[in-house]
Scaffold this motif. Structure first.
Motif, short mmCIF file in Angstrom:
data_model
loop_
_atom_site.label_atom_id
_atom_site.label_comp_id
_atom_site.label_asym_id
_atom_site.label_seq_id
_atom_site.Cartn_x
_atom_site.Cartn_y
_atom_site.Cartn_z
N GLY A 62 -12.65 16.40 -13.46
CA GLY A 62 -12.24 15.01 -13.54
C GLY A 62 -13.11 14.09 -12.72
O GLY A 62 -14.29 14.37 -12.48
N SER A 63 -12.51 12.98 -12.30
CA SER A 63 -13.27 11.95 -11.62
C SER A 63 -13.70 12.36 -10.22
O SER A 63 -14.62 11.79 -9.66
N THR A 64 -13.04 13.32 -9.63
CA THR A 64 -13.46 13.85 -8.34
C THR A 64 -13.45 15.37 -8.41
O THR A 64 -12.90 15.94 -9.36
N ALA A 65 -14.05 16.00 -7.41
CA ALA A 65 -14.15 17.46 -7.43
C ALA A 65 -12.78 18.13 -7.50
O ALA A 65 -12.64 19.21 -8.05
N CYS A 66 -11.77 17.46 -6.96
CA CYS A 66 -10.47 18.14 -6.86
C CYS A 66 -9.51 17.81 -8.00
O CYS A 66 -8.37 18.26 -7.99
N THR A 67 -9.95 17.03 -8.99
CA THR A 67 -9.02 16.68 -10.07
C THR A 67 -9.54 17.12 -11.44
O THR A 67 -10.73 17.28 -11.66
N ALA A 68 -8.59 17.32 -12.36
CA ALA A 68 -8.90 17.57 -13.77
C ALA A 68 -8.20 16.48 -14.58
O ALA A 68 -7.26 15.85 -14.11
N LEU A 69 -8.69 16.26 -15.82
CA LEU A 69 -8.10 15.20 -16.66
C LEU A 69 -7.11 15.81 -17.65
O LEU A 69 -7.46 16.72 -18.40
N TRP A 70 -5.90 15.29 -17.65
CA TRP A 70 -4.85 15.76 -18.55
C TRP A 70 -4.32 14.60 -19.39
O TRP A 70 -4.58 13.43 -19.09
N ARG A 71 -3.56 14.95 -20.43
CA ARG A 71 -2.90 13.93 -21.23
C ARG A 71 -1.46 14.35 -21.49
O ARG A 71 -1.16 15.52 -21.70
N CYS A 72 -0.60 13.35 -21.49
CA CYS A 72 0.81 13.59 -21.84
C CYS A 72 0.94 13.43 -23.36
O CYS A 72 0.54 12.42 -23.92
N LEU A 73 1.50 14.43 -24.02
CA LEU A 73 1.64 14.36 -25.47
C LEU A 73 2.90 13.58 -25.88
O LEU A 73 3.11 13.27 -27.04
N THR A 74 3.76 13.27 -24.92
CA THR A 74 4.97 12.50 -25.22
C THR A 74 4.68 11.00 -25.15
O THR A 74 4.89 10.27 -26.10
N CYS A 75 4.13 10.54 -23.99
CA CYS A 75 3.86 9.11 -23.87
C CYS A 75 2.39 8.79 -24.14
O CYS A 75 2.01 7.62 -24.11
N ARG A 76 1.59 9.83 -24.37
CA ARG A 76 0.17 9.69 -24.75
C ARG A 76 -0.75 9.21 -23.63
O ARG A 76 -1.91 8.95 -23.86
N GLU A 77 -0.21 9.05 -22.44
CA GLU A 77 -1.06 8.56 -21.35
C GLU A 77 -1.91 9.69 -20.76
O GLU A 77 -1.41 10.78 -20.51
N PRO A 78 -3.19 9.45 -20.53
CA PRO A 78 -3.99 10.41 -19.78
C PRO A 78 -3.70 10.28 -18.28
O PRO A 78 -3.28 9.20 -17.83
N PHE A 79 -3.87 11.35 -17.56
CA PHE A 79 -3.65 11.26 -16.11
C PHE A 79 -4.51 12.29 -15.38
O PHE A 79 -4.90 13.31 -15.95
N ASP A 80 -4.82 11.99 -14.12
CA ASP A 80 -5.53 12.92 -13.26
C ASP A 80 -4.55 13.95 -12.70
O ASP A 80 -3.38 13.62 -12.45
N HIS A 81 -5.03 15.16 -12.54
CA HIS A 81 -4.19 16.22 -11.97
C HIS A 81 -5.00 16.90 -10.86
O HIS A 81 -6.12 17.35 -11.09
N VAL A 82 -4.42 16.94 -9.66
CA VAL A 82 -5.09 17.64 -8.56
C VAL A 82 -5.01 19.14 -8.83
O VAL A 82 -3.92 19.70 -8.87
N LYS A 83 -6.19 19.76 -9.01
CA LYS A 83 -6.24 21.16 -9.42
C LYS A 83 -5.72 22.09 -8.33
O LYS A 83 -5.91 21.83 -7.15
N GLU A 84 -5.19 23.21 -8.76
CA GLU A 84 -4.83 24.25 -7.81
C GLU A 84 -6.11 24.78 -7.17
O GLU A 84 -7.10 25.02 -7.86
N HIS A 85 -6.10 24.94 -5.87
CA HIS A 85 -7.32 25.40 -5.21
C HIS A 85 -6.97 26.19 -3.96
O HIS A 85 -6.05 25.84 -3.27
#
Lengths: 240, 187
Positions: free
Chosen positions: B164-187
């Motif tokens: 994603g936008s930083t080393a610690c995030t990945a990009l996800w999307r909600c299939l219900t409201c359709r909004e994309p969002f950042d997710h702090v990855k497990e590390h």
């Protein structure tokens, strides 16, 4: 082989791999892949910084990470040839990452529990990063190998071209904190199934080009260093 | 000011420094502030740890910590980077997880069994199949999970990009409201 040499090898591998991979930023086939490969290159650069700093400390001659990265010439670099090979296409970059990240991950796993606590600290962080790199390379290898006729052709060419260079990673080094010779079997056990699932043919073990560990590099390496070191050499001692 | 008072003041000051990339979080909440102690020479030693080895924010964090410690009254300050034990998202505090959700960032997988995350039963449509062709899962992932949408709380979410936008995030999307969002990855 001194302890300095052992750590320097690890640092040089990460540094040169980072420099090659960074070339993909803004050149990858998808925008998100630009971000992915740039992130992976950044992880590798972070590993290189920590390892070169540590190597400089062991040497005790006042060389910091910048001195080691920017003020050595080709013959003084001890990275394996695999990481310096030019990325002729995206498939080469992907397959190279699969081979190299799997090797790094196995090595870092062992270093993380080793007797050298500084190396263990660096490896403990890097092992998680390289696991993510392996996952990413695995997904792309499967997509390219089991993709179109053209993507499969390119992926197979990448596998065939890179496979001989993987042997150098595992050359015996009994004095290193972890002897890489013992990693070849576990490495092959991880890599082969990925290639097979990707419908790619695993090459036979044939010729084994070598030389990187003693500073004998391939033709493209000088150009890589020339670009990497140009700013530092043009403005020695400059600060932001 | 006594040494104990000074250390307490510095600890409070550097704890409140915001992370340069996830600005809703403080360094303490993110778990990258390792400790504040007295140095041998009478100065103050602040120990921090990077999230990722190549985290580009580390230099900024170091400068911010230095400034905060000086503002709190410390004259001689040393900022030390410790790598071991390695930072893990398990160190992100519960309050930080709530703050991240509030600004639209899905926090990392739960330390215990927080209801925000649904563990996959490993069904054919399980969420470890994220950006590859059908049936292509990660050979290494042992704890597949999908974050709940930070906006509508739906767990029907999908990974769009693993970086994603930083080393610690990945990009996800909600299939219900359709909004994309950042997710702090497990590390």
């Amino acid at each position: 082989m001194t302890r300095f040499d052992s750590v320097l090898r690890l640092g040089d591998d990460a540094l040169v791999a980072a420099q090659r991979m960074a070339h993909w930023c803004a050149c990858a086939p998808q925008l998100e892949e630009d971000v992915a490969l740039a992130n992976i290159a950044l992880d590798l650069l972070g590993q290189a910084r920590a390892l070169l700093t540590y190597a400089g400390g062991i040497e005790g001659a006042g060389r910091d990470e910048d001195r080691l990265a920017y003020q050595r010439d080709e013959r003084e670099f001890t990275n394996a040839l695999l990481v310096e090979l030019p990325d002729a296409d995206f498939a080469v970059a992907v397959v190279k990452l699969l081979f190299f990240a799997t090797y790094q991950n196995l090595l870092y796993q062992r270093l993380a529990t080793g007797a050298d606590t500084t190396l263990a600290g660096i490896a403990g962080k890097a092992v998680k990063e390289t696991k993510y790199h392996v996952e990413h390379a695995t997904r792309w290898t499967l997509r390219l190998g089991d993709g179109t006729v053209e993507s499969r052709r390119r992926a197979q060419a990448a596998v065939d071209g890179l496979w001989p260079f993987t042997h150098e990673l595992f050359e015996p080094d009994p004095l290193a904190p972890v002897d890489p010779a013992g990693l070849r079997e576990p490495w092959a056990a991880l890599v082969r199934p990925v290639l097979t699932r990707a419908t790619l043919v695993v090459p036979d073990d044939d010729w084994r080009p070598t030389g990187g560990r003693v500073g004998l590099h391939t033709e493209g390496f000088g150009y890589l260093l020339g670009e990497m070191q140009s700013v530092h050499r043009a403005h020695p001692g400059a600060r932001w | 000011m006594s040494t104990a008072d000074l250390l307490a003041a510095v600890r409070a000051a550097v704890s409140a420094v915001p992370d340069p990339e996830l600005r809703v979080l403080t360094l303490a909440e993110l778990g990258i502030l390792r400790g504040v102690s007295a140095g041998d020479d009478g100065g103050v030693v602040v120990t921090i740890t990077p999230t990722y080895l190549g985290c580009p924010a580390l230099e900024v964090i170091r400068a911010d910590v230095l400034a905060a410690a000086r503002a709190a009254g410390a004259e001689a300050v040393e900022v030390v980077t410790a790598l071991s034990p390695p930072w893990t998202t398990d160190w992100v505090s519960d309050s930080a997880r709530d703050k991240l959700t509030a600004v639209g960032i899905a926090p990392p997988p739960a330390r215990s069994s927080l209801p925000l995350f649904v563990l996959s039963p490993g069904a054919p449509d399980s969420p470890q199949v994220v950006d590859g062709p059908p049936g292509v899962g990660s050979p290494h992932r042992t704890r597949p999970h999908r974050p709940a949408c930070p906006r509508c709380r739906s767990v029907d979410t999908r990974e769009l990009a693993r970086f994603g936008s930083t080393a610690c995030t990945a990009l996800w999307r909600c299939l219900t409201c359709r909004e994309p969002f950042d997710h702090v990855k497990e590390h």
